[in-house]
Design a protein around this motif. Structure first.
Motif, PDB file in Angstrom:
ATOM      1  N   ASP A 228      30.503 -40.732  -3.277  1.00 33.74           N
ATOM      2  CA  ASP A 228      31.777 -40.092  -4.116  1.00 33.74           C
ATOM      3  C   ASP A 228      33.274 -40.369  -3.490  1.00 33.74           C
ATOM      4  N   GLY A 229      33.345 -41.452  -2.340  1.00 29.64           N
ATOM      5  CA  GLY A 229      34.450 -42.008  -1.892  1.00 29.64           C
ATOM      6  C   GLY A 229      34.880 -41.142  -0.775  1.00 29.64           C
ATOM      7  N   SER A 230      34.374 -40.191  -0.163  1.00 28.46           N
ATOM      8  CA  SER A 230      34.395 -39.407   0.999  1.00 28.46           C
ATOM      9  C   SER A 230      34.083 -40.335   2.164  1.00 28.46           C
ATOM     10  N   ILE A 231      34.706 -40.010   3.252  1.00 27.63           N
ATOM     11  CA  ILE A 231      34.320 -41.059   4.460  1.00 27.63           C
ATOM     12  C   ILE A 231      34.260 -40.208   5.667  1.00 27.63           C
ATOM     13  N   VAL A 232      33.382 -40.792   6.528  1.00 33.02           N
ATOM     14  CA  VAL A 232      33.148 -40.074   7.933  1.00 33.02           C
ATOM     15  C   VAL A 232      33.341 -41.323   8.960  1.00 33.02           C
ATOM     16  N   LEU A 233      34.533 -40.915   9.721  1.00 35.71           N
ATOM     17  CA  LEU A 233      35.105 -41.876  10.720  1.00 35.71           C
ATOM     18  C   LEU A 233      34.291 -41.783  12.112  1.00 35.71           C
ATOM     19  N   ASN A 234      33.891 -42.604  12.733  1.00 31.99           N
ATOM     20  CA  ASN A 234      33.174 -42.650  13.814  1.00 31.99           C
ATOM     21  C   ASN A 234      34.292 -42.654  15.152  1.00 31.99           C
ATOM     22  N   MET A 235      34.530 -41.479  15.488  1.00 32.54           N
ATOM     23  CA  MET A 235      35.769 -41.294  16.315  1.00 32.54           C
ATOM     24  C   MET A 235      35.745 -42.020  17.931  1.00 32.54           C
ATOM     25  N   ASP A 236      34.369 -42.610  17.863  1.00 36.46           N
ATOM     26  CA  ASP A 236      34.204 -43.385  19.444  1.00 36.46           C
ATOM     27  C   ASP A 236      35.225 -44.526  19.133  1.00 36.46           C
ATOM     28  N   TYR A 237      35.569 -44.932  18.037  1.00 33.67           N
ATOM     29  CA  TYR A 237      36.485 -46.177  18.077  1.00 33.67           C
ATOM     30  C   TYR A 237      38.046 -45.954  17.905  1.00 33.67           C
ATOM     31  N   PHE A 238      38.387 -44.661  17.847  1.00 39.79           N
ATOM     32  CA  PHE A 238      39.853 -44.381  17.406  1.00 39.79           C
ATOM     33  C   PHE A 238      40.434 -43.475  18.570  1.00 39.79           C
ATOM     34  N   GLY A 239      41.665 -43.548  18.763  1.00 39.33           N
ATOM     35  CA  GLY A 239      42.409 -43.017  20.010  1.00 39.33           C
ATOM     36  C   GLY A 239      43.337 -42.022  19.594  1.00 39.33           C
ATOM     37  N   PHE A 240      43.598 -41.783  18.104  1.00 44.18           N
ATOM     38  CA  PHE A 240      44.651 -40.951  17.665  1.00 44.18           C
ATOM     39  C   PHE A 240      44.344 -39.454  18.097  1.00 44.18           C
ATOM     40  N   LEU A 241      42.762 -38.980  18.325  1.00 41.99           N
ATOM     41  CA  LEU A 241      42.886 -37.597  18.819  1.00 41.99           C
ATOM     42  C   LEU A 241      43.078 -37.266  20.177  1.00 41.99           C
ATOM     43  N   ASP A 242      42.977 -38.113  20.994  1.00 42.50           N
ATOM     44  CA  ASP A 242      43.254 -37.771  22.555  1.00 42.50           C
ATOM     45  C   ASP A 242      44.277 -38.950  23.144  1.00 42.50           C
ATOM     46  N   VAL A 279      39.586 -54.753   1.814  1.00 43.84           N
ATOM     47  CA  VAL A 279      38.295 -54.879   0.710  1.00 43.84           C
ATOM     48  C   VAL A 279      37.615 -53.294   0.958  1.00 43.84           C
ATOM     49  N   VAL A 280      37.626 -53.030   2.248  1.00 39.75           N
ATOM     50  CA  VAL A 280      37.167 -51.704   2.624  1.00 39.75           C
ATOM     51  C   VAL A 280      37.828 -50.483   1.629  1.00 39.75           C
ATOM     52  N   THR A 281      38.952 -50.545   1.797  1.00 44.23           N
ATOM     53  CA  THR A 281      40.088 -49.741   1.455  1.00 44.23           C
ATOM     54  C   THR A 281      39.833 -49.552  -0.146  1.00 44.23           C
ATOM     55  N   GLU A 282      39.782 -50.533  -0.838  1.00 40.07           N
ATOM     56  CA  GLU A 282      39.632 -50.915  -2.329  1.00 40.07           C
ATOM     57  C   GLU A 282      38.331 -50.244  -2.702  1.00 40.07           C
ATOM     58  N   GLU A 283      37.268 -50.353  -1.891  1.00 43.81           N
ATOM     59  CA  GLU A 283      35.858 -49.782  -2.435  1.00 43.81           C
ATOM     60  C   GLU A 283      36.184 -48.215  -2.389  1.00 43.81           C
ATOM     61  N   ILE A 284      36.588 -47.844  -1.143  1.00 49.35           N
ATOM     62  CA  ILE A 284      36.783 -46.284  -0.900  1.00 49.35           C
ATOM     63  C   ILE A 284      37.753 -45.531  -2.235  1.00 49.35           C
ATOM     64  N   ALA A 289      38.213 -42.699  -7.158  1.00 49.01           N
ATOM     65  CA  ALA A 289      38.946 -42.712  -8.410  1.00 49.01           C
ATOM     66  C   ALA A 289      37.820 -42.263  -9.648  1.00 49.01           C
ATOM     67  N   LYS A 290      36.569 -42.776  -9.206  1.00 49.13           N
ATOM     68  CA  LYS A 290      35.193 -42.364 -10.132  1.00 49.13           C
ATOM     69  C   LYS A 290      34.733 -40.938 -10.056  1.00 49.13           C
ATOM     70  N   TYR A 291      35.168 -40.390  -8.832  1.00 48.14           N
ATOM     71  CA  TYR A 291      34.594 -39.100  -8.473  1.00 48.14           C
ATOM     72  C   TYR A 291      35.709 -38.137  -9.266  1.00 48.14           C
ATOM     73  N   ALA A 292      36.835 -38.582  -8.931  1.00 45.78           N
ATOM     74  CA  ALA A 292      37.827 -37.718  -9.477  1.00 45.78           C
ATOM     75  C   ALA A 292      37.660 -37.790 -11.528  1.00 45.78           C
ATOM     76  N   LYS A 293      37.345 -38.805 -12.027  1.00 52.60           N
ATOM     77  CA  LYS A 293      36.895 -38.651 -13.218  1.00 52.60           C
ATOM     78  C   LYS A 293      35.778 -37.827 -13.737  1.00 52.60           C
ATOM     79  N   LYS A 294      34.749 -37.917 -12.654  1.00 52.20           N
ATOM     80  CA  LYS A 294      33.596 -37.148 -12.924  1.00 52.20           C
ATOM     81  C   LYS A 294      33.699 -35.620 -12.913  1.00 52.20           C
ATOM     82  N   LEU A 295      34.623 -35.466 -11.927  1.00 49.94           N
ATOM     83  CA  LEU A 295      35.117 -34.033 -11.688  1.00 49.94           C
ATOM     84  C   LEU A 295      35.840 -33.398 -12.879  1.00 49.94           C
TER      85      LEU A 295
END
Length: 725
Positions: A228-242, A279-284, A289-295
């Motif tokens: 549905d286009g929702s994502i789950v980030l693996n926060m082990d790779y990102f620094g913006f929380l801490d 490419v990843v951004t376009e996929e998401i 957009a398809k989920y918005a159409k469905k809802l």
């Protein structure tokens, strides 16, 4: 029914702006940076507000019926506290560096209105993603539409799917922090050496030079993409929380070394990373957009939020034909929220009836809502500094500029009202001949002083779009990318060097054909901008081509020019050939501002209204000891208990931020009601006695004692501010 004058503002994050509407009519809208000359200026938009009042002829700020702020500062505080609790004790430096500024800015909106503006009327707050959604739907030509908003983060939401009908907007689903497509894209912006919240468009422009070799690695390690286009980030790779950085050492190890230092040489790694995340951004985005159409089952889509400026992804949505029509807010970032918050107050809160244009056109028209300068004002400036110029007849202006472009001249075009949004749409633009293979590198290196790989947009006659591009709809705001028609393309040899590839001739309009034979298109209609339409039309008469190069009238690091003074300064400090300023042509260059590029701190047309607003700001009061003690109090809060109380979903949630609230100047008696608003969603915590309740109370107390923070005029916006605050 009396007319309502509503002022929407956005500030303290990035790209501060103000918009004034009178009933359902946009009167004025502008970003603060255009007047302060601080790029992406985050400060309270006193100067933009002054312009809006001046444009409307309002001499007394208290004639405004309401001021509406673009997000809910209390809900944002909730999210910030949650982040610090979860990341304790790693975030001490961020807390001490930024929370003082945050508390004395974002928590003091009504105090700011009173102190800076002398306004003693009603001040309201609209949730961030509602402001985005409103900026897209209400100006659109649709009576009914799905609305998709995607950005870094608002209060908690990082994306939302809404349904708009008539004068109503309903948030159906929202995705929450830290799972954010906007922050994911910004992480790659940072890692490839560009500035967060300013360099994302550079990353998009760089993408066609690379190969998508990291797509699988990104999807395997950094995030999960749901259907549905929702994502789950693996926060082990990102620094913006801490930390103060977007990515961490794990991210660097995954991609073969540390982040590229800004201004250093681009390597194949950066090219491939840019292509892969695009490419990843376009996929998401397509799945969203398809989920918005469905809802919603709507045939129309409206879009806003910073990610909606990714015109390549927008073009893919259009190409997929998920919706019949798409309308994207030209000021899709936070600046546009000033417009959205004003409209939401008018339609949803006041429940005024919405009228759709009979011509099926947007009420935002061409988005020309900034200042305009008369010929008298322009000639007064030119004469004051004894600048040589040629006066031209308005009826001859278009043909003269077209002739200069046909000769290969680079022309600075300054006319009419300034554009609202990040794109120059003809009135504050540098123009060139799209047929020339050297125009792109010439403008980049000798005029814009920026990276030579950066592509330029074609301005094409709305009647001629299909002659040049694989696009069957209008694109008035440069928010859609499409391919140049195959019959116009030229086969090129494969070369590895980026700069050699820039100068390859790929079509018969090479200056606007990117390396993948795409173009970011601006369609120009006579009903939106007849003067600009005439320039392109005259160029077509002379050359047979109804398309020219359009890039913003500025140099790297500077906001787009606003005044005649700034236009002339840009002209003399670059290798531009001609300045067409109003109905005057200037070709000779004369240094009139010795030893400096002219950078006025504010618009020289200011009136007494502005003088009343620009009061002396008291010096910042540092309260580090108090803040440090408050931070230590976070250790006493049960992390697991708190996490249960604030549901942080990793997919689309039906718990949405949608309430408009009234903001009043604080006094000690009001603190309990504000605390209740902040802790509304904390179901199980004993907020009456908890440490968290104490921290909130002290934060509010700090904002009470020193409500006004000295303006930050150094132009530096912390990356951590973008993420955390």
């Amino acid at each position: 029914m009396s007319k309502k004058q509503i002022l929407g503002i956005s500030c303290f994050y990035h790209d501060s702006a103000a918009t004034l509407i009178i009933d359902n009519v946009i009167v004025a809208a502008a970003q603060e940076e255009r007047f302060s000359r601080i790029k992406h200026d985050p400060n309270f938009p006193v100067l933009a507000i002054n312009y809006c009042l001046e444009e409307a002829g309002i001499a007394d700020i208290n004639d405004i019926d309401a001021i509406v702020f673009y997000d809910n500062p209390y809900k944002k505080l909730e999210r910030i506290l949650q982040t610090h609790i979860e990341s304790y004790p790693q975030t001490r430096n961020i807390w001490e560096e930024n929370m003082d500024a945050w508390a004395t800015n974002n928590l003091t909106i009504p105090e700011r209105a009173l102190s800076d503006l002398g306004y003693n009327g009603q001040v309201f707050s609209v949730p961030h993603h509602i402001s985005h959604a409103s900026s897209a739907f209400y100006p659109s030509p649709f009576d009914e539409a799905a609305i998709l908003t995607v950005d870094g983060v608002g209060e908690r939401a990082t994306a939302s799917i809404c349904y708009g009908s008539g004068n109503k907007i309903e948030i159906i689903k929202q995705m929450n922090f830290p799972h954010s497509l906007g922050l994911l894209y910004s992480a790659f912006t940072y890692f490839t050496g560009f500035r967060v919240n300013g360099g994302e468009y550079k990353l998009m422009g760089l993408a066609p030079y690379g190969k998508p070799v990291y797509v699988d690695k990104i999807k395997k390690n950094l995030l999960k993409i749901n259907s549905d286009g929702s994502i789950v980030l693996n926060m082990d790779y990102f620094g913006f929380l801490d930390s103060q950085k977007m990515t961490n050492s794990n991210f660097a190890s995954l991609f073969g070394g540390p982040a590229r230092e800004p201004e250093t040489e681009l390597t194949q790694r950066e090219l491939d990373l840019a292509r892969s995340i695009q490419v990843v951004t376009e996929e998401i985005i397509l799945k969203m957009a398809k989920y918005a159409k469905k809802l919603t089952n709507c045939n129309n889509l409206c879009m806003a939020g910073g990610v909606a400026l990714n015109c390549v992804a927008n073009g893919k949505i259009l190409k997929e034909k998920i919706f019949d029509e798409i309308w994207i807010q030209p000021a899709s970032g936070d600046a546009g929220c000033s417009l959205g918050s004003a409209f939401y107050f008018y339609y949803a809160h006041l429940e005024r009836k919405r009228q759709i244009s009979k011509s099926e056109d947007s009420i935002q028209l061409g988005s020309y809502w900034g200042p305009e300068y008369s010929d008298n004002e322009i000639s007064s400036f030119l004469d004051t500094y004894s600048i040589n110029y040629k006066k031209i007849k308005p009826s001859e202006r278009a043909a003269l500029i077209a002739n200069l472009l046909a000769q290969g001249k680079i022309v600075g075009n300054f006319m009419g009202r300034m554009e609202f949004g990040p794109r120059a749409l003809g009135n504050r633009s540098i123009l060139g001949d799209a047929r020339s293979a050297t125009t792109q590198s010439t403008i980049n290196l000798k005029i814009k002083y920026r990276e030579s790989f950066r592509p330029f947009a074609p301005s094409v006659l709305s009647t001629d779009i299909s002659d040049y591009f694989d696009l069957d709809t209008l694109s008035p705001f440069m928010l859609l990318v499409a391919q140049v028609n195959e019959n116009r393309c030229i086969k090129t040899d494969t070369v590895s060097d980026v700069f050699e590839r820039v100068n390859q001739k790929r079509s018969d309009i090479p200056a606007v054909t990117h390396v993948d034979n795409s173009a970011r298109i601006q369609s120009v209609s006579r009903n939106h901008n007849s003067e600009y339409f005439d320039i392109i039309n005259e160029f077509k008469k002379e050359t047979g081509f109804g398309v020219i190069v359009n890039t913003s009238f500025n140099v790297r690091g500077e906001p787009i020019v606003c005044t005649p003074e700034e236009a002339y300064s840009c002209f003399i400090n670059t290798e531009m050939d001609v300045l067409a300023i109003g109905n005057y042509l200037v070709t000779s260059k004369k240094e009139i501002f010795p030893n400096t590029i002219f950078r006025p701190h504010y618009n020289l047309r200011g009136t007494d209204v502005r003088k009343k607003m620009l009061k002396q700001q008291p010096k910042q009061v540092r309260r580090k000891d108090t803040l440090s003690k408050l931070y230590d109090s976070l250790s006493d809060i049960n992390h697991k208990e708190f996490s249960r109380d604030i549901e942080r979903t990793s997919n689309w949630s039906s718990i949405c931020d949608s309430n408009i609230i009234k903001l009043s100047p604080k006094n000690p008696k009001d603190l309990n009601s504000i605390i209740k608003e902040i802790t509304l969603d904390w179901k199980n915590l004993d907020t009456k006695n908890s440490e968290l309740n104490y921290i909130i109370e002290k934060m509010l107390d700090l904002s009470l004692k020193a409500p006004i923070l000295k303006e930050n005029n150094d132009g530096v916006v912390s990356d951590s501010l973008y993420v955390m605050y």
